[in-house]
Scaffold this active site. Structure first.
Site, PDB file in Angstrom:
ATOM      1  N   ASP A   1     -11.256  19.879 -15.287  1.00 41.58           N
ATOM      2  CA  ASP A   1     -12.584  19.447 -14.801  1.00 41.58           C
ATOM      3  C   ASP A   1     -13.049  18.237 -15.623  1.00 41.58           C
ATOM      4  OD1 ASP A   1     -12.316  22.492 -14.665  1.00 41.58           O
ATOM      5  OD2 ASP A   1     -14.042  22.219 -13.381  1.00 41.58           O
TER       6      ASP A   1
ATOM      7  N   ASP B   1     -16.735  24.386 -13.323  1.00 39.81           N
ATOM      8  CA  ASP B   1     -16.564  25.496 -14.298  1.00 39.81           C
ATOM      9  C   ASP B   1     -15.900  24.914 -15.550  1.00 39.81           C
ATOM     10  OD1 ASP B   1     -13.401  27.074 -13.334  1.00 39.81           O
ATOM     11  OD2 ASP B   1     -14.053  24.993 -13.118  1.00 39.81           O
TER      12      ASP B   1
ATOM     13  N   ASP C   1      -8.244  19.374 -10.618  1.00 34.45           N
ATOM     14  CA  ASP C   1      -9.567  18.771 -10.382  1.00 34.45           C
ATOM     15  C   ASP C   1      -9.522  17.244 -10.287  1.00 34.45           C
ATOM     16  OD1 ASP C   1     -11.184  21.350 -12.344  1.00 34.45           O
ATOM     17  OD2 ASP C   1     -10.752  21.251 -10.215  1.00 34.45           O
TER      18      ASP C   1
HETATM   19  O1  RIB Z   1      -6.662  26.436  -9.606  1.00 36.30           O
HETATM   20  C1  RIB Z   1      -7.079  25.316 -10.338  1.00 36.30           C
HETATM   21  C2  RIB Z   1      -8.567  25.297 -10.478  1.00 36.30           C
HETATM   22  O2  RIB Z   1      -9.016  26.458 -11.199  1.00 36.30           O
HETATM   23  C3  RIB Z   1      -9.084  24.099 -11.291  1.00 36.30           C
HETATM   24  O3  RIB Z   1     -10.347  23.742 -10.825  1.00 36.30           O
HETATM   25  C4  RIB Z   1      -9.184  24.655 -12.679  1.00 36.30           C
HETATM   26  O4  RIB Z   1     -10.124  23.932 -13.469  1.00 36.30           O
HETATM   27  C5  RIB Z   1      -9.694  26.049 -12.399  1.00 36.30           C
HETATM   28  O5  RIB Z   1     -11.096  25.952 -12.154  1.00 36.30           O
HETATM   29 CA    CA Z   2     -12.204  23.680 -12.422  1.00 37.24          CA
END
Ligand code: RIB
Ligand code: CA
Length: 312
Positions: free
Chosen positions: A15, A10, A241
């Site tokens: 990420d 996402d 991530d």
């Molecule tokens: O809770 C952290 C996660 O939620 C991570 O992947 C951040 O990028 C969001 O997607």
């Molecule tokens: Ca994420």
């Protein structure tokens, strides 16, 4: 032989760091990316993924759009953490790359169906794409070698409620389908990226000074840096991530990992989105996931530097 990966994201700023790490790990070949709404809306997450691939300065796998909507829940986004554009609101945008035509969920099914059972999936966002793929073709998904999930509060506290972590909470109905699927699950909890695994000022400076990719991976996390300055009184980065990607691709950095029976609470109420980890085996049920709740900070950070410090 390189190990084959599909990364589902996402694409917000943490990420991006994780994706850049994976693109610069020579032991793996990322077949393609599938994108889902979460930190930001799907279309923005697609652009952020394309940008990250351009910045990573490595090979350029296709990017397919997946689910824009969650199975039932409205989207909450995480703009306060990643910025409105998900990348620190610095006006970053891809210069050249475009999304590839095709539905990410169907592409995932097709790849797994035609595979020899050697494809791993790493998920960095809500589990909507995975749940839909499993519902559409469980036989294909059962050919996955492993699904490594950044998700759950691990053995600690949540980050969107006392018990829930964002990726699970944003689409708990999807997560429930995945956790009940019988697929080989490897969870990396939110707690794995905290405490000694936090990127501190020295780590951040080293990354920023290491070259364009290191600088990008820090600069796109500007909003989180500002937030943490307020929260903790110092510039530091809790990188969920990257912690999950490191645990999935570089298991030498794993410190605490065990198998448990885990179930998702998708009932309306204060526990919504929680992953109940049956730590003391009250349920008597067979474990359905391995859970990594702690990394070896030095090994973890070594992996980040090794993959992001590109001197061009
Ligand atoms: O809770 C952290 C996660 O939620 C991570 O992947 C951040 O990028 C969001 O997607
Ligand atoms: Ca994420």
């Amino acid at each position: 032989m390189k190990r084959k990966l599909i990364i589902d994201t996402d694409c917000g700023s943490d990420d991006a760091m994780a994706i850049a790490m994976a693109l610069n790990d020579p032991s793996y070949e990322i077949l393609f990316f599938t994108v889902v709404s979460g930190n930001v809306i799907l279309e923005q997450a697609v652009q952020n993924t394309l940008l990250t691939i351009e910045m990573a300065g490595s090979y350029e796998p296709p990017v397919y759009a997946g689910c824009r909507d969650m199975l039932l829940r409205d989207l909450a986004f995480a703009h306060e953490t990643h910025g409105k554009d998900g990348m620190g609101d610095r006006g970053f945008a891809p210069k050249r790359l475009k999304v590839t035509e095709g539905n990410g969920v169907l592409k995932m099914i097709e790849a797994l169906k035609n595979s020899g059972g050697d494809i791993e999936i790493v998920t960095l966002g809500p589990l909507t794409n995975i749940a839909l793929a499993f519902k559409l073709d469980p036989g294909a998904l059962k050919r996955v070698a492993r699904i490594a999930i950044m998700g759950s509060a691990g053995l600690g506290a949540g980050n969107v409620s006392p018990l829930a972590e964002f990726n699970i909470w944003q689409d708990a109905e999807a997560a429930k389908i995945v956790f009940e699927s019988g697929l080989p699950l490897f969870l990396v909890g939110w707690d794995a990226c905290l405490d000694a695994a936090m990127l501190e000022e020295a780590d951040i400076r080293r990354l920023r000074e290491s070259g364009p990719l290191g600088r990008f991976s820090v600069d796109c996390n500007r909003r989180l840096l500002e937030l943490n300055q307020e929260r903790f009184g110092r510039p530091c980065l809790d990188m969920a991530d990257p912690a999950a990607m490191a645990a999935a691709l570089f298991p030498d950095c794993i410190d605490v990992c065990d198998e448990y029976f885990c179930e998702v609470d998708a009932t309306p109420g204060p526990g919504y989105g929680a992953v109940l980890v049956d730590r003391y085996r009250f349920s008597g049920k067979k474990p359905n996931a391995r859970l990594c709740s702690q990394l070896k900070p030095e090994k973890y950070k070594e992996y980040i530097f090794r993959t992001l410090e590109k001197r061009r």
